[in-house]
Design a protein around this motif. Structure first.
Motif, short mmCIF file in Angstrom:
data_model
loop_
_atom_site.label_atom_id
_atom_site.label_comp_id
_atom_site.label_asym_id
_atom_site.label_seq_id
_atom_site.Cartn_x
_atom_site.Cartn_y
_atom_site.Cartn_z
N PHE A 184 -18.34 -2.53 -5.66
CA PHE A 184 -17.56 -2.45 -4.62
C PHE A 184 -15.93 -2.63 -4.55
N ARG A 185 -15.77 -2.97 -5.79
CA ARG A 185 -14.24 -3.28 -6.16
C ARG A 185 -13.33 -2.28 -6.46
N ASP A 186 -11.90 -2.47 -6.38
CA ASP A 186 -10.93 -1.56 -6.58
C ASP A 186 -11.08 -0.32 -6.02
N ARG A 187 -9.92 0.73 -6.43
CA ARG A 187 -9.90 1.96 -5.75
C ARG A 187 -9.62 1.80 -4.25
N TYR A 188 -8.68 0.94 -3.87
CA TYR A 188 -8.62 0.77 -2.37
C TYR A 188 -6.90 0.47 -2.34
N PRO A 189 -6.45 0.88 -1.26
CA PRO A 189 -5.01 0.81 -1.14
C PRO A 189 -4.69 -0.89 -0.73
N THR A 190 -3.63 -1.48 -1.23
CA THR A 190 -3.33 -2.97 -0.93
C THR A 190 -1.75 -2.65 -0.78
N TRP A 191 -1.16 -3.54 0.18
CA TRP A 191 0.10 -3.80 0.35
C TRP A 191 0.12 -5.06 0.64
N PRO A 192 0.36 -6.12 -0.25
CA PRO A 192 0.09 -7.63 0.02
C PRO A 192 1.25 -8.07 1.06
N THR A 193 2.61 -7.47 1.38
CA THR A 193 3.33 -7.97 2.42
C THR A 193 3.04 -7.42 3.68
N LEU A 194 2.64 -6.39 3.82
CA LEU A 194 2.08 -6.07 5.17
C LEU A 194 0.63 -6.75 5.51
N ASP A 195 -0.22 -6.89 4.72
CA ASP A 195 -1.45 -7.54 4.59
C ASP A 195 -1.23 -8.88 5.44
N TYR A 196 -0.24 -9.63 4.64
CA TYR A 196 0.15 -10.78 5.12
C TYR A 196 0.79 -10.98 6.48
N ILE A 197 1.75 -10.14 6.79
CA ILE A 197 2.03 -9.87 8.09
C ILE A 197 1.06 -9.55 9.20
N GLY A 198 0.34 -8.59 8.92
CA GLY A 198 -0.68 -8.02 9.76
C GLY A 198 -1.83 -9.19 10.15
N ASP A 199 -2.03 -9.95 9.25
CA ASP A 199 -3.01 -11.14 9.39
C ASP A 199 -2.33 -12.33 9.98
N MET A 200 -1.20 -12.49 10.34
CA MET A 200 -0.40 -13.65 10.85
C MET A 200 -1.00 -13.61 12.23
N TRP A 201 -1.07 -14.97 12.79
CA TRP A 201 -1.35 -15.18 14.26
C TRP A 201 -0.21 -15.01 15.09
N LEU A 202 1.12 -15.19 14.45
CA LEU A 202 2.11 -14.87 15.13
C LEU A 202 2.51 -13.26 15.49
N THR A 203 2.00 -12.50 14.52
CA THR A 203 1.87 -11.03 14.57
C THR A 203 0.93 -10.50 15.66
N ARG A 204 -0.15 -11.13 15.58
CA ARG A 204 -1.34 -10.77 16.52
C ARG A 204 -0.91 -11.14 17.91
N ILE A 205 -0.45 -12.41 18.13
CA ILE A 205 0.10 -12.89 19.46
C ILE A 205 1.00 -12.19 19.94
N GLY A 206 1.83 -11.67 19.15
CA GLY A 206 3.17 -10.79 19.51
C GLY A 206 2.68 -9.34 20.11
#
Length: 244
Positions: free
Chosen positions: A111-133
């Motif tokens: 089930f590993r690999d072959r999926y897209p990643t974007w660490p910066t956006l993943d981090y921002i997207g999971d921030m409570w500040l972002t979700r609350i915004g």
């Protein structure tokens, strides 16, 4: 009121489209290829339109691949046949999702690999500040444009749009409807014209041919996402895989 209804429908269908197009058909199944520019473009669009309920593509892909490998067994991360209600399904799905999102658990090698990643956006997207915004944006929009109090009842759907779409598909798509194929599981096709879920409720068809980008298989079935994806292929935004 018209503005609120249009806003709700746009959020529903754009969020749903990028979930089925980018998270499901691309990140999980690699039904088509795209270059880095378009991958980042659709990654960002998924974040914007899912908003407060943005789903991480890596965690989503791992769970979905598990779902196909262990469909409707005890190892399926979200089978309705081992959970008593939709709420329980959502909670279990959330817990497993978070374990992969936070790297608390490693998936099996297949089930590993072959999926897209974007660490910066993943981090921002999971921030409570972002979700609350995003939540505050939805509330502010309703304060400005909603003429009736009962329209505010739509707000929780905006808040949890991504998980709600997943719960509808995983619960209804494995409990209600008709079958075209014997897949050895409980997958069903719920609607011959699956407009409300952009083709995602053709679960029986999809489990029969999981790498086929067209989820409709009979003459009376229509997958609304498929013509859009074919158009993207024709425009050379993406390149479809050949399937048998």
């Amino acid at each position: 009121m018209t503005i609120i209804i249009v806003f709700f429908c746009c959020h529903w269908f754009f969020s749903l489209f990028f979930q089925t197009f980018f998270l499901h058909r691309y990140a999980s199944h690699k039904m088509f290829k795209m270059n880095v520019f378009w991958e980042r473009t659709f990654y960002l669009a998924t974040f914007i339109f899912q908003g407060s309920s943005f789903l991480n593509p890596r965690a989503y892909a791992i769970m979905h691949r598990m779902h196909h490998a262990y469909s409707d067994t005890e190892k399926d991360p979200h089978s309705p046949h081992f959970i008593k209600d939709v709420w329980g399904l959502m909670i279990q799905t959330k817990n497993i999702y978070l374990s992969y999102l936070k790297y608390k658990q490693e998936p099996e090698p297949q089930f590993r690999d072959r999926y897209p990643t974007w660490p910066t956006l993943d981090y921002i997207g999971d921030m409570w500040l972002t979700r609350i915004g995003f939540v505050l944006f939805y509330i502010a929009f309703y304060i400005v444009f909603a003429p009736y109090w009962w329209l505010y009842l739509l707000l929780p759907i905006h808040f949890f749009m991504g998980p709600l779409h997943g719960a509808i598909v995983n619960w209804c798509g494995h409990k209600y409807g008709y079958t075209n194929f014997d897949n050895g599981d409980h997958s069903k096709n719920m609607l011959p014209l699956d407009f409300l879920m952009m083709g995602e409720l053709f679960q029986n068809n999809h489990h029969q041919k999981p790498n086929d980008v067209n989820f409709a298989k009979r003459w009376f079935e229509l997958d609304p996402s498929y013509p859009i994806i074919r158009l993207m292929h024709w425009m050379r935004i993406i390149k479809l895989r050949k399937t048998t």
